[in-house]
Design a protein around this motif. Sequence first.
Motif, mmCIF file in Angstrom:
data_model
loop_
_atom_site.group_PDB
_atom_site.id
_atom_site.type_symbol
_atom_site.label_atom_id
_atom_site.label_comp_id
_atom_site.label_asym_id
_atom_site.label_seq_id
_atom_site.Cartn_x
_atom_site.Cartn_y
_atom_site.Cartn_z
ATOM 1 N N GLU A 102 0.822 -1.208 0.000
ATOM 2 C CA GLU A 102 0.000 0.000 0.000
ATOM 3 C C GLU A 102 0.857 1.259 0.000
ATOM 4 O O GLU A 102 1.894 1.326 0.657
ATOM 5 N N TYR A 103 0.375 2.274 -0.730
ATOM 6 C CA TYR A 103 1.059 3.566 -0.814
ATOM 7 C C TYR A 103 0.149 4.678 -0.293
ATOM 8 O O TYR A 103 -1.067 4.550 -0.253
ATOM 9 N N ALA A 104 0.787 5.781 0.124
ATOM 10 C CA ALA A 104 0.076 6.966 0.620
ATOM 11 C C ALA A 104 -0.842 6.626 1.795
ATOM 12 O O ALA A 104 -1.940 7.162 1.911
ATOM 13 N N VAL A 105 -0.382 5.743 2.669
ATOM 14 C CA VAL A 105 -1.191 5.413 3.845
ATOM 15 C C VAL A 105 -1.049 6.522 4.880
ATOM 16 O O VAL A 105 -0.100 7.317 4.847
ATOM 17 N N SER A 106 -1.972 6.578 5.805
ATOM 18 C CA SER A 106 -1.902 7.563 6.876
ATOM 19 C C SER A 106 -0.861 7.127 7.908
ATOM 20 O O SER A 106 -0.555 5.932 8.015
ATOM 21 N N PRO A 107 -0.312 8.081 8.668
ATOM 22 C CA PRO A 107 0.635 7.699 9.719
ATOM 23 C C PRO A 107 0.061 6.684 10.703
ATOM 24 O O PRO A 107 0.764 5.770 11.136
ATOM 25 N N ALA A 108 -1.231 6.812 11.026
ATOM 26 C CA ALA A 108 -1.857 5.885 11.968
ATOM 27 C C ALA A 108 -1.883 4.473 11.410
ATOM 28 O O ALA A 108 -1.578 3.495 12.105
ATOM 29 N N LEU A 109 -2.242 4.339 10.126
ATOM 30 C CA LEU A 109 -2.279 3.020 9.509
ATOM 31 C C LEU A 109 -0.875 2.453 9.371
ATOM 32 O O LEU A 109 -0.648 1.254 9.578
ATOM 33 N N PHE A 110 0.084 3.305 9.033
ATOM 34 C CA PHE A 110 1.469 2.863 8.903
ATOM 35 C C PHE A 110 1.966 2.247 10.203
ATOM 36 O O PHE A 110 2.586 1.185 10.215
ATOM 37 N N LEU A 111 1.694 2.906 11.322
ATOM 38 C CA LEU A 111 2.141 2.409 12.620
ATOM 39 C C LEU A 111 1.336 1.198 13.071
ATOM 40 O O LEU A 111 1.840 0.346 13.800
ATOM 41 N N THR A 118 5.221 -3.626 4.159
ATOM 42 C CA THR A 118 3.828 -3.827 3.753
ATOM 43 C C THR A 118 3.177 -2.551 3.226
ATOM 44 O O THR A 118 2.183 -2.626 2.506
ATOM 45 N N CYS A 119 3.716 -1.390 3.594
ATOM 46 C CA CYS A 119 3.105 -0.129 3.187
ATOM 47 C C CYS A 119 4.107 1.005 3.352
ATOM 48 O O CYS A 119 5.161 0.839 3.963
ATOM 49 N N THR A 120 3.750 2.175 2.824
ATOM 50 C CA THR A 120 4.590 3.354 2.950
ATOM 51 C C THR A 120 3.735 4.609 2.904
ATOM 52 O O THR A 120 2.616 4.592 2.370
ATOM 53 N N LEU A 121 4.272 5.700 3.450
ATOM 54 C CA LEU A 121 3.593 6.986 3.367
ATOM 55 C C LEU A 121 3.817 7.648 2.016
ATOM 56 O O LEU A 121 3.132 8.612 1.671
ATOM 57 N N ALA A 122 4.774 7.174 1.252
ATOM 58 C CA ALA A 122 5.116 7.770 -0.044
ATOM 59 C C ALA A 122 3.964 7.598 -1.036
ATOM 60 O O ALA A 122 3.196 6.642 -0.963
ATOM 61 N N ILE A 123 3.897 8.516 -1.978
ATOM 62 C CA ILE A 123 2.847 8.493 -2.998
ATOM 63 C C ILE A 123 3.360 7.792 -4.249
ATOM 64 O O ILE A 123 4.471 8.049 -4.710
ATOM 65 N N ALA A 124 2.546 6.924 -4.801
ATOM 66 C CA ALA A 124 2.928 6.185 -6.007
ATOM 67 C C ALA A 124 2.639 7.015 -7.256
ATOM 68 O O ALA A 124 1.725 7.843 -7.288
ATOM 69 N N ASP A 125 3.434 6.780 -8.290
ATOM 70 C CA ASP A 125 3.204 7.426 -9.581
ATOM 71 C C ASP A 125 2.125 6.676 -10.360
ATOM 72 O O ASP A 125 1.643 5.624 -9.932
ATOM 73 N N HIS A 126 1.774 7.211 -11.512
ATOM 74 C CA HIS A 126 0.739 6.599 -12.341
ATOM 75 C C HIS A 126 1.166 5.198 -12.766
ATOM 76 O O HIS A 126 2.352 4.927 -12.992
ATOM 77 N N ASP A 127 0.204 4.304 -12.903
ATOM 78 C CA ASP A 127 0.499 2.901 -13.216
ATOM 79 C C ASP A 127 1.299 2.743 -14.502
ATOM 80 O O ASP A 127 2.170 1.874 -14.597
ATOM 81 N N ASP A 128 1.016 3.571 -15.513
ATOM 82 C CA ASP A 128 1.746 3.464 -16.779
ATOM 83 C C ASP A 128 3.236 3.755 -16.575
ATOM 84 O O ASP A 128 4.091 3.101 -17.192
ATOM 85 N N ILE A 129 3.544 4.724 -15.731
ATOM 86 C CA ILE A 129 4.937 5.058 -15.451
ATOM 87 C C ILE A 129 5.607 3.911 -14.705
ATOM 88 O O ILE A 129 6.762 3.557 -14.971
ATOM 89 N N VAL A 130 4.873 3.311 -13.771
ATOM 90 C CA VAL A 130 5.400 2.197 -12.978
ATOM 91 C C VAL A 130 5.758 1.025 -13.886
ATOM 92 O O VAL A 130 6.850 0.442 -13.785
ATOM 93 N N VAL A 131 4.864 0.673 -14.796
ATOM 94 C CA VAL A 131 5.106 -0.443 -15.710
ATOM 95 C C VAL A 131 6.280 -0.128 -16.634
ATOM 96 O O VAL A 131 7.107 -1.001 -16.920
#
Length: 264
Positions: A102-111, A118-131
């Motif tokens: 999971e990406y862009a999770v809240s600090p509460a969920l991260f902890l 399993t997760c990060t606070l970082a924001i993911a780029d568009h799926d096309d860029i990822v692929v």
Amino acid sequence: MGLLSNRVKKESLKAGDHIYSWRTAYIYAHHGIYVGDDKVIHFTRRGQEVGTGTALDLLLISSGPARSREICPTCTTTLDENGVISSCLNCFLAGGVLYRFEYAVSPALFLAKARGGTCTLAIADHDDIVVHRANYLLENGFGCYNIFKNNCEDFAIYCKTGLLVLDQGTIGQSGQAVSIIGGPLAAVLSTPLRFVTTNIYGMAATAVGVYCASRYAADIGMRRDVVTVQVEDLTRRLATGLLQVVEPQISVDLPHQSSQTVAR
């Protein structure tokens, strides 16, 4: 996906998803990027799915999920020079359970998800860029595998965000590497605080607090020692050893993230 579990069904996957599967008793998880058509691109130790170059390999290999002895008709690559390989989803899972990072999770969920990787606070780029990043690195490599500085999770996180740790002498983006180091480190750091309480439960709570704080601060979405590197530029930097040398930088504020250094 539930609050504490990132388990998903194969039918819910889409190209660009960062997926992983635990290999043994939640000690180690293998990460990759699902690119569609039942294919996963992932980073390995020269084609070997489980390989750290340390004594940890004995535990990981002996405790891993059962693997089919039949040769997969669609996955013919068993050894790759650059370590980035493409496998079918079943071969990637190797008998394990499918999870989505999971990406862009809240600090509460991260902890709340105390186990790293399993997760990060970082924001993911568009799926096309990822692929695109994953396919480009499949052809050009992702450098030398290192369980603490440049592993399969680091690869997947880079594909999703374009972020790399600036100082290659430090730990990489990997949350599970932080967890492996963070447990013993928390015990050491919390030792000077033992005067706060002599109760065993109080000491345990202190160690857990230190561990959570260190894991939060080390997350790729919070760190200041990261840069955005274009995938086409990444392979050139890796080849010349100039990853840590960056052009003039600007500082930008992103939602859910601290100010991050971005290379132009």
